[in-house]
Scaffold this motif. Structure first.
Motif, mmCIF file in Angstrom:
data_model
loop_
_atom_site.group_PDB
_atom_site.id
_atom_site.type_symbol
_atom_site.label_atom_id
_atom_site.label_comp_id
_atom_site.label_asym_id
_atom_site.label_seq_id
_atom_site.Cartn_x
_atom_site.Cartn_y
_atom_site.Cartn_z
ATOM 1 N N THR A 81 12.803 6.590 -10.658
ATOM 2 C CA THR A 81 12.457 7.880 -10.382
ATOM 3 C C THR A 81 13.466 8.869 -10.657
ATOM 4 O O THR A 81 14.473 8.552 -11.495
ATOM 5 N N LYS A 128 16.936 0.260 -3.201
ATOM 6 C CA LYS A 128 16.956 1.663 -3.891
ATOM 7 C C LYS A 128 18.271 2.251 -3.817
ATOM 8 O O LYS A 128 18.909 2.441 -3.067
ATOM 9 N N GLU A 153 18.633 8.815 4.685
ATOM 10 C CA GLU A 153 17.118 8.445 4.114
ATOM 11 C C GLU A 153 16.600 7.424 5.033
ATOM 12 O O GLU A 153 15.619 7.596 5.644
ATOM 13 N N ASN A 182 13.495 8.626 7.764
ATOM 14 C CA ASN A 182 12.362 7.855 7.355
ATOM 15 C C ASN A 182 11.887 7.155 8.495
ATOM 16 O O ASN A 182 10.587 6.575 8.557
ATOM 17 N N ARG A 225 -1.724 1.949 -1.810
ATOM 18 C CA ARG A 225 -1.080 3.292 -1.820
ATOM 19 C C ARG A 225 -2.432 4.184 -1.843
ATOM 20 O O ARG A 225 -3.494 4.028 -2.267
ATOM 21 N N ASP A 268 1.484 9.086 -3.475
ATOM 22 C CA ASP A 268 2.308 7.767 -4.003
ATOM 23 C C ASP A 268 3.122 7.199 -2.827
ATOM 24 O O ASP A 268 3.325 5.947 -2.844
ATOM 25 N N ASP A 269 3.515 7.812 -1.817
ATOM 26 C CA ASP A 269 4.492 7.339 -1.094
ATOM 27 C C ASP A 269 3.852 7.012 0.322
ATOM 28 O O ASP A 269 4.401 7.021 1.461
ATOM 29 N N TYR A 318 1.092 4.562 2.468
ATOM 30 C CA TYR A 318 0.509 3.108 2.288
ATOM 31 C C TYR A 318 -0.694 3.160 3.375
ATOM 32 O O TYR A 318 -0.033 3.530 4.699
ATOM 33 N N LEU A 355 6.514 7.209 3.901
ATOM 34 C CA LEU A 355 7.586 7.015 3.008
ATOM 35 C C LEU A 355 8.480 8.156 2.638
ATOM 36 O O LEU A 355 7.806 9.275 2.100
ATOM 37 N N ASP A 356 9.539 7.982 2.143
ATOM 38 C CA ASP A 356 10.527 8.822 1.174
ATOM 39 C C ASP A 356 10.694 10.233 1.627
ATOM 40 O O ASP A 356 10.323 11.316 0.789
#
Length: 509
Positions: free
Chosen positions: A31, A45, A70, A74, A110, A215-216, A218, A227-228
């Motif tokens: 990313t 990550k 993070e 999260n 996703r 995208d983040d 689920y 997430l993220d």
């Protein structure tokens, strides 16, 4: 290498699921800010050693702090996914970097994949809206955080993101588009300070997620995992909770599903039981689109040719959202027989705007019957019926228009577009409306309804009485006596009842 988890340190190389798992191939993804290694049922990550302007990960301490933040942030939304922070050590045991360790989730669940595949995601979106409403209610706030919702802070954020794309004007972005985005964003914030202060007083400014993308998210059988969360810049994470959910609404629009964007925002509104103007949604959707536009420009600078088209698409999305969110003050005038009241009601209903009626305000102020003795059904002086300017009647008209404009001012300052149904026969009243629009950075639209021809003829004969020569009435006096109104767009009745509504909607665009 060891992983620090809640309450204990667990070796990365030991335990269930840390080796190869059938059906889960090892992959590597990059990313803008990180490298992700998918191995077995884990994701590792690693922050890039980079200075991107809006973040600086050039030191190991900075990367460690980002990893720890993070995980901590999260775990508010996905505590079972973020397992901890691991040290990356060399052969001699020296720690030279760190990484976030996560549970690997199925890629086909996703939200972005489900939307792209055309699956029905209304159930998952409802669950996401409920989760976000609960999350935002629990998010921390403070006087410092509350300041992030001020007009001054919003101006600063818009200025920063717009200046960051200036190097890409021409090769990537259209200068006219960016100039218009700047103008519309500044204009909205300038006129909506009462709305923003109200959001601050009501505790709507929180330390939220900051980076809600399809995208983040689920969509699992036991509920969504989000997430993220944005950990590297708290300024971009704190703000109005509506700006937070608007990020995901923007992303759904980017994926071509404006209907799902609307569904998400409506569900969020229902779960929070908090009303807000649609125009504020549009402002925040535009801002989030432009944040993503900046990221796409950075990716273009790093060598991604495809990012240029993505940046242009996001800038266009931001512009469309700002145009949609413009606050409007619409004057709908004409004689009572022109159908102006029906048009005003239909226009307000079609656009989701507020309608104010001179007739209703006049009855409230003066306790007038529905139709006054002169036949003016809005309670104000109908100059079509007589040309005298009685002082008492003018004073009553002034009171009605003053109250109409007071109520309209309260609404537009809070982001609500307003349609005012009145005769608007006097230039003085229209000038007051124009002054209100200027002082609140609101778009003024002036519409004059022309009476249908059969109504004109029938009304004239009825007024004149038997034996009156209809041909004696000509031109301006016959059709509609009013002060000249060159600023208005005259709307004619078409063959079908909806023609005039379509013309009015086009005029307000």
């Amino acid at each position: 290498m060891r992983v620090a988890t809640t309450g204990s340190a667990v070796p990365v190389g030991a335990g269930q699921g840390l080796g190869a798992v059938p059906g889960l191939p090892a992959t590597l993804t990059e990313t803008l800010t990180s490298v992700l290694i998918f191995l077995g049922d884990r994701v590792y990550k690693i922050k890039k050693t980079a200075d991107l302007g809006f973040l600086d990960f050039r030191t190991r301490d900075a990367r460690l702090a980002a990893c720890q933040a993070e995980v901590e942030l999260n775990r508010r939304l996905a505590p079972d996914v973020y397992l901890g922070v691991a040290d990356i050590s060399g052969p001699d045991g020296t720690v030279f970097d760190h990484m976030v360790v996560m549970r690997r989730l199925p890629a086909d669940r996703r939200l972005s994949a489900l939307v792209t595949a055309g699956n029905d995601v209304t159930g998952p979106l409802r669950a996401i809206a409920r989760l976000l409403a609960d999350f935002h209610a629990r998010c921390s706030t403070s006087p410092e955080i509350t300041e992030a919702g001020s007009a001054a802070t919003l101006r600063s954020l818009w200025d920063e993101v717009l200046r960051s794309v200036e190097p890409y004007l021409g090769p990537v972005l259209d200068t006219t588009t960016i100039d218009t985005v700047r103008h519309l964003a500044e204009r909205y914030v300038e006129g909506r300070e009462p709305l923003l202060r109200e959001r601050q007083r009501d505790g709507r400014i929180r330390d939220g997620h900051g980076d809600l993308l399809a995208d983040d998210i689920y969509c699992l059988d036991d509920g969504p995992r989000i997430l993220d969360c944005l950990e590297f810049d708290r300024r971009l994470r704190v703000g109005d909770v509506l700006a937070d959910v608007a990020f995901l609404a923007m992303d759904l629009e980017r994926l071509g599903r404006a209907d799902l964007s609307r569904f998400l925002l409506d569900q969020y509104r229902a779960y929070t039981a908090v009303t807000h103007p649609l125009s504020l949604e549009s402002l925040y959707i535009a801002y989030r689109a432009f944040v993503m536009c900046r990221i796409a420009c950075t990716q273009y600078a790093q060598g991604s040719a495809a990012a240029a088209a993505e940046a242009r698409a996001l800038a266009s999305l931001a512009l469309a959202s700002l145009r949609r969110g413009r606050v409007r003050l619409v004057l709908v005038g004409g004689t009572p027989e022109s159908g102006r009241s029906a048009l005003a009601a239909d226009l307000a209903e079609a656009e989701g705007w507020t309608v104010l009626r001179a007739e209703s305000v006049a009855r409230e102020l003066n306790h007038l019957p529905r139709t006054d003795p002169d036949g003016a059904r809005d309670g104000t002086h109908d100059h079509t019926h007589d040309h005298t300017h009685d002082g008492r009647r003018d004073a009553a008209d002034d009171a009605v228009y003053s109250e109409l404009l007071r109520r309209a001012g309260t609404a537009v300052e809070r982001g609500e577009s307003v349609v005012i149904d009145a005769s608007w026969a006097r230039r003085h009243d229209r000038q007051r409306a124009a002054a209100l629009a200027r002082s609140t950075a609101t778009d003024l639209v002036q519409l004059r309804c022309a009476p249908p021809e059969p109504v004109l003829a029938g009304r004239s004969v009825a007024q004149a009485g038997p034996g009156f020569d209809l041909s004696a009435l000509t031109g301006h006096e016959y059709t509609f006596h009013t002060d000249p109104w060159p600023e208005a767009k005259t709307l004619e009745h078409g063959p079908t009842p909806t023609d005039i509504l379509r013309a009015a909607r086009r005029a307000t665009r």
